[in-house]
Design a protein around this motif. Structure first.
Motif, PDB file in Angstrom:
ATOM      1  N   TRP A   1       0.853  -1.191   0.000  1.00  0.00           N
ATOM      2  CA  TRP A   1       0.000   0.000   0.000  1.00  0.00           C
ATOM      3  C   TRP A   1       0.887   1.239   0.000  1.00  0.00           C
ATOM      4  O   TRP A   1       2.104   1.166   0.213  1.00  0.00           O
ATOM      5  CB  TRP A   1      -0.952   0.006   1.191  1.00  0.00           C
ATOM      6  CG  TRP A   1      -0.285   0.055   2.542  1.00  0.00           C
ATOM      7  CD1 TRP A   1       0.126   1.160   3.231  1.00  0.00           C
ATOM      8  CD2 TRP A   1       0.060  -1.074   3.353  1.00  0.00           C
ATOM      9  NE1 TRP A   1       0.698   0.804   4.420  1.00  0.00           N
ATOM     10  CE2 TRP A   1       0.666  -0.570   4.527  1.00  0.00           C
ATOM     11  CE3 TRP A   1      -0.075  -2.464   3.224  1.00  0.00           C
ATOM     12  CZ2 TRP A   1       1.138  -1.390   5.543  1.00  0.00           C
ATOM     13  CZ3 TRP A   1       0.386  -3.281   4.233  1.00  0.00           C
ATOM     14  CH2 TRP A   1       0.988  -2.750   5.377  1.00  0.00           C
TER      15      TRP A   1
ATOM     16  N   GLU B   1      -6.630  -1.699   2.750  1.00  0.00           N
ATOM     17  CA  GLU B   1      -6.978  -2.952   2.101  1.00  0.00           C
ATOM     18  C   GLU B   1      -5.911  -3.427   1.135  1.00  0.00           C
ATOM     19  O   GLU B   1      -5.961  -4.567   0.674  1.00  0.00           O
ATOM     20  CB  GLU B   1      -8.306  -2.819   1.360  1.00  0.00           C
ATOM     21  CG  GLU B   1      -8.294  -1.773   0.262  1.00  0.00           C
ATOM     22  CD  GLU B   1      -9.651  -1.598  -0.388  1.00  0.00           C
ATOM     23  OE1 GLU B   1     -10.590  -2.297   0.016  1.00  0.00           O
ATOM     24  OE2 GLU B   1      -9.779  -0.749  -1.299  1.00  0.00           O
TER      25      GLU B   1
ATOM     26  N   ARG C   1      -7.782  -6.587   5.910  1.00  0.00           N
ATOM     27  CA  ARG C   1      -7.296  -5.215   5.987  1.00  0.00           C
ATOM     28  C   ARG C   1      -6.716  -4.909   7.357  1.00  0.00           C
ATOM     29  O   ARG C   1      -6.974  -5.596   8.333  1.00  0.00           O
ATOM     30  CB  ARG C   1      -8.401  -4.212   5.644  1.00  0.00           C
ATOM     31  CG  ARG C   1      -9.622  -4.266   6.548  1.00  0.00           C
ATOM     32  CD  ARG C   1     -10.698  -3.273   6.086  1.00  0.00           C
ATOM     33  NE  ARG C   1     -11.102  -3.507   4.719  1.00  0.00           N
ATOM     34  CZ  ARG C   1     -11.882  -2.684   4.007  1.00  0.00           C
ATOM     35  NH1 ARG C   1     -12.310  -1.544   4.557  1.00  0.00           N
ATOM     36  NH2 ARG C   1     -12.239  -2.958   2.779  1.00  0.00           N
TER      37      ARG C   1
END
Length: 425
Positions: free
Chosen positions: A57, A422, A409
């Motif tokens: 991420w 997520e 998540r």
């Protein structure tokens, strides 16, 4: 040197990590499969095996949602079902206490409760803990404790079930830096350690009624660590690491079973276990310990106790996985030690220090630096092998205080914000 002077007490929010216990084997199995994260460290060991957690991420990719919180807090989020719960405090004197519930998928706030604090700070500052103790969640709702001494239970819809003030019952908390010990979930009850400059105690409270099951008075010990509840030889036990001592108690009646004394610097990090060994962290060199479980009485200096060689552990609690223990010190040095021997395997530097404790998922251990950088390590090998590095944009002068892992998540918490991550494709 004053024992308080060695610590920056605002750091307490990252360390209050404890073991949560299922009321039955069936419920425990449901918990593991459903992705609930009922305390700061989920099941007490930071284990999130079997969950499809994100690996990549960035500030631009993989963020499901981000919300502002009602107050400021250093506790970790907890998750039950489709709800993530967060606590915080507000006001110049921490006179407001907040419990918030959010939907895990959308980030929409389901409810907000505000309580008046039974004990207030002279003035809020970075030297005083703020909303540091992490709550506990289960099918009946959420249990929140604050450094004001207020302990309350709410159902999943936010209706208050019971409330009590430990400071009004047993005396105000003394000390200049607040309190941070988190609730430990023991199935049908909660365990809480209150160590401060005044009358200290270990207490077990019934979840349904909020009434005291037993209370063990202690000598004054200033500490921000949290209890660890676990099972050994088919008996539920409690271990605490607190300002000069490590102790084990029987959950049923609070009887002390063994203890280790003459420890320095162990007032922040909470203990961890793999069922065979216990590890405790200390900011003082030579005082992070590995304890082989099964002893009785005074274990100080005995053959069941050995130091983790060259290790210091400051704020985040240690992690045990596959015969290795991981510690992070104040400077952000990540250290790995072999449990059986105590020898240090390696030492490497993370991007920053960590206040949140690590999370293991199927042999991959996530370390969450306070500046928003996360390092994913391969824990199935003995060397230092980084799999991924990720980041979040943390506001200036803020930091990552705690992280919860759900099915797919992470939930990151800074002082005033909550993120759901997520992962990027």
């Amino acid at each position: 040197m004053n024992r308080l002077a060695r610590f920056s007490p605002v750091l307490v929010g990252c360390v209050f990590h404890f073991f949560v216990w299922s009321a039955s084997g069936e419920n425990e199995a449901k918990t593991e499969s459903s992705g609930n994260w009922r305390s700061f460290r989920g099941g007490g060991d930071g284990n999130a095996d079997g969950r499809n957690l994100p690996r990549k991420w960035s500030p631009e990719e993989g963020i499901a949602w981000k919300v502002d919180l009602e107050g400021f807090g250093q506790s970790s989020p907890v998750v039950w079902g489709d709800t993530v719960y967060v606590t915080s405090t507000g006001g110049d004197n921490k006179e407001k206490l907040f419990v918030e519930a959010f939907e895990t998928k959308s980030g929409e706030r389901s409810w907000l409760k505000e309580l008046p604090a039974s004990q207030t700070a002279e003035k809020v500052s970075q030297m005083i803990s703020q909303g540091a103790p992490t709550p506990v969640a289960d099918a009946d709702g959420v249990y929140a404790f604050f450094e004001s001494g207020d302990l309350a239970a709410f159902d999943p819809k936010g209706k208050e079930r019971w409330k009590r003030s430990l400071t009004q019952e047993f005396g105000e908390f003394q000390g200049n830096h607040g309190l941070g010990s988190s609730l430990a979930d023991a199935g049908d009850s909660l365990v809480l350690l209150i160590d401060h400059d005044g009358p200290s105690y270990l207490i077990r409270v019934d979840k349904k009624s909020g009434e005291t099951i037993w209370k063990k008075d202690r000598e004054a010990r200033v500490s921000w660590s949290s209890p660890l509840v676990y099972e050994f030889e088919e008996e539920k036990r409690i271990v605490i690491s607190s300002n000069g001592v490590v102790e084990e108690f029987r959950l049923e009646d609070g009887e002390r079973l063994w203890w280790i004394e003459d420890i320095e610097g162990n007032t922040v990090a909470s203990p961890a276990t793999d069922g065979r060994f216990l590890v405790t962290g200390s900011s003082a060199p030579g005082n992070s310990l590995i304890v082989r479980l099964g002893g009785e009485g005074d274990l100080t200096g005995g053959d069941r106790v050995r130091p983790a060689e060259g290790i210091t552990s400051s704020f985040a609690s240690p992690m045990i996985h596959d015969g290795k223990a991981y510690f992070v010190n104040r400077a952000g040095a990540l250290q790995a030690s072999r449990i059986e021997t105590g020898e240090m395997l390696w030492e490497e530097r993370l991007d920053d220090g960590t206040w949140a404790s690590p999370i293991n998922a199927d042999g991959q251990v996530y370390f969450f630096s306070k500046n928003g950088t996360s390092t994913l390590l391969d824990a199935t090998v003995d060397d230092f092998t980084v799999l991924e590095k990720n980041s979040l944009t943390v506001p200036e002068e803020d930091r990552i205080y705690g992280v919860a892992a759900s099915n797919d998540r992470f939930f990151f918490r800074t002082g005033r914000m909550l993120w759901a991550v997520e992962g990027a494709d």
